[in-house]
Design a protein around this motif. Structure first.
Motif, short mmCIF file in Angstrom:
data_model
loop_
_atom_site.label_atom_id
_atom_site.label_comp_id
_atom_site.label_asym_id
_atom_site.label_seq_id
_atom_site.Cartn_x
_atom_site.Cartn_y
_atom_site.Cartn_z
N ILE A 56 0.91 -1.30 -0.05
CA ILE A 56 0.07 -0.01 -0.10
C ILE A 56 0.89 1.41 -0.11
CG2 ILE A 56 -0.31 0.17 2.54
CD1 ILE A 56 -3.07 1.22 2.24
N VAL A 57 0.46 2.18 -0.77
CA VAL A 57 1.25 3.44 -0.95
C VAL A 57 0.30 4.47 -0.64
CG1 VAL A 57 1.09 3.63 -3.54
CG2 VAL A 57 2.90 4.85 -2.16
N TYR A 58 0.65 5.47 0.50
CA TYR A 58 -0.33 6.32 0.79
C TYR A 58 -0.17 7.77 0.02
CZ TYR A 58 -1.28 3.53 4.87
OH TYR A 58 -1.71 2.44 5.75
N PRO A 59 -0.82 8.59 0.07
CA PRO A 59 -0.98 9.90 -0.59
C PRO A 59 0.26 10.57 -0.90
CG PRO A 59 -3.00 10.04 0.68
CD PRO A 59 -2.24 8.64 1.25
N THR A 64 4.53 2.64 16.74
CA THR A 64 5.35 3.60 16.09
C THR A 64 5.40 3.79 14.73
OG1 THR A 64 7.25 3.17 18.02
CG2 THR A 64 7.86 3.99 15.99
N THR A 65 4.97 2.62 14.03
CA THR A 65 4.79 2.56 12.63
C THR A 65 3.56 3.31 12.43
OG1 THR A 65 6.43 0.79 12.44
CG2 THR A 65 4.82 1.43 10.48
N ARG A 66 2.57 2.98 13.11
CA ARG A 66 1.37 3.38 12.69
C ARG A 66 1.29 5.18 13.04
NH1 ARG A 66 -2.64 1.91 9.60
NH2 ARG A 66 -3.94 3.81 9.78
N SER A 109 0.32 10.18 10.70
CA SER A 109 0.91 11.57 10.54
C SER A 109 1.15 12.11 9.16
CB SER A 109 2.34 11.65 11.16
OG SER A 109 3.01 12.96 11.07
N GLY A 110 1.58 11.09 8.14
CA GLY A 110 1.52 11.36 6.86
C GLY A 110 0.37 11.83 6.34
N VAL A 111 -0.95 10.88 6.64
CA VAL A 111 -2.06 11.12 6.15
C VAL A 111 -2.74 12.53 6.56
CG1 VAL A 111 -4.56 10.17 6.40
CG2 VAL A 111 -2.83 8.46 6.06
#
Length: 359
Positions: free
Chosen positions: A163-166, A261-263, A268-270
């Motif tokens: 999965i790649v986020y925006p 931590t990863t979540r 944060s990116g979203v």
């Protein structure tokens, strides 16, 4: 009376000379045998006996012939990830001394496994050339959707589900999965209990972020039997993490600290994507997905055209005329007539490639 005596005497002399000549001839041959040919024949016999002994020792060293299993002549399409089937195999004999522990002596030991690398006809099979997908009691077949499918993807390929986020944060959700079936934008793979939760979490992320450009996609391994499987790198939301911790079917529990931590990185990116930027990113991702789908459609069309050309070529081949037979005598039984058959060329398999984009 005197003439008779002379004649008898002459006859005795003649007979004596003949006998003497014969004795000399026989004696000479016998002498030659004992002096010349006897030793020579004995030497030849010893030489041949030695050669036979050497050959026998070599045969004993090499050992008897033993059957090993190889890829049958004329078999094509043995690619990495293909399931080993009995129809692929044939037995060939080699000396016992050449046998190693890796050679396959019992086909049942590899049937149902998967080829690790591409193999050509005639190749002896060994344990190093096949592999097994790890499986536990929670493994199930699962239909998984993907926004983008690799061009030329086929059954037996190994993929990472990602999965790649925006804003481009890329995560590996399910690594090194064998494609069991392909139906449009859906593939069938095998998942364990914890992997099912990871997949469901990635779907939720996709549904919530697809308008801003999030994408689910597959990346194909080049040599799945040689390349090491990627390490999964993805984190589920807190609500799904709680379920995974409580799920009695998951033996190895998720490390909550690492997952958290990863979540945080994902969330944060979203949160940094504005609606305006999200719309632009989504449009760009849709454009790229459309081009990939166009390439898949083109490949499928080319393969179909190749299939049609082979079928047309086969149809144009002349049909052989049966050789006429002489009429049998009236009293005999009628002869059976047979017509020669032309063996048609094999038709290459059509890749089942998905079209369109999951909205």
């Amino acid at each position: 009376m005197g003439d008779v005596y002379v004649n008898i005497e002459w006859n005795f002399k003649t007979i004596a000379l003949i006998v003497l000549a014969a004795l000399v001839l026989v004696g000479t041959n016998v002498g030659q045998y004992f002096v010349l040919w006897g030793p020579k024949q004995k030497a030849i016999t010893v030489k041949y006996d030695n050669e036979v002994a050497v050959l026998q020792a070599t045969i004993d060293k090499v050992g008897p012939l033993v059957g090993i299993w190889t890829i049958k002549d004329g078999i094509e399409g043995i690619s990495p990830g293909k399931k080993v089937e009995e129809s692929d195999l044939t037995v060939k004999e080699i000396p016992e001394s050449f046998i190693t522990q890796s050679f396959i002596l019992d086909p049942e030991s590899i049937i149902g496994k998967y080829y690790r690398v591409g193999i050509s006809a005639g190749t002896p099979l060994s344990n190093d050339l096949v592999m097994v997908d790890p499986m536990d009691d929670t493994t199930r077949e699962f239909d998984v959707v993907s926004s983008v499918m690799p061009i030329g993807l086929k059954i037996g390929d190994y993929v990472d589900y990602r999965i790649v986020y925006p804003l481009g944060e890329d995560f590996i959700v399910l690594p090194h999965k064998r494609v069991e079936a392909i139906n449009d934008k859906t593939i069938k793979i095998k998942l364990k209990e914890d992997e099912i939760h990871y997949y469901q979490a990635s779907l939720i992320d996709y549904f919530l972020q697809s308008d801003e450009g999030a994408t689910l996609y597959l990346s194909k391994y080049v040599e799945p039997g040689i390349q090491k499987a990627a390490i999964p790198y993805y984190a589920v939301p807190k609500n799904i993490l709680a379920i995974m911790i409580a799920d009695p079917n998951i033996i190895k529990k998720v490390n909550a600290a690492i997952n958290g931590t990863t979540r945080t990185i994902i969330d944060s990116g979203v949160s940094n994507v504005s609606p305006e930027d999200g719309a632009v990113i989504a449009a760009g991702r849709d454009e790229i997905a459309g081009k990939i789908d166009g390439g898949s459609s083109q490949l499928k069309s080319e393969e179909q055209a190749n299939k049609d050309a082979i079928a047309k070529e086969n149809a144009a081949l002349p049909v052989p005329t049966p050789v006429p037979t002489q009429a049998p005598p009236a009293s005999s039984e009628p002869l059976n007539k047979s017509t020669d058959k032309i063996e048609t060329l094999p038709t290459p398999p059509t890749l089942n490639i998905g079209k369109g984009v999951v909205e």
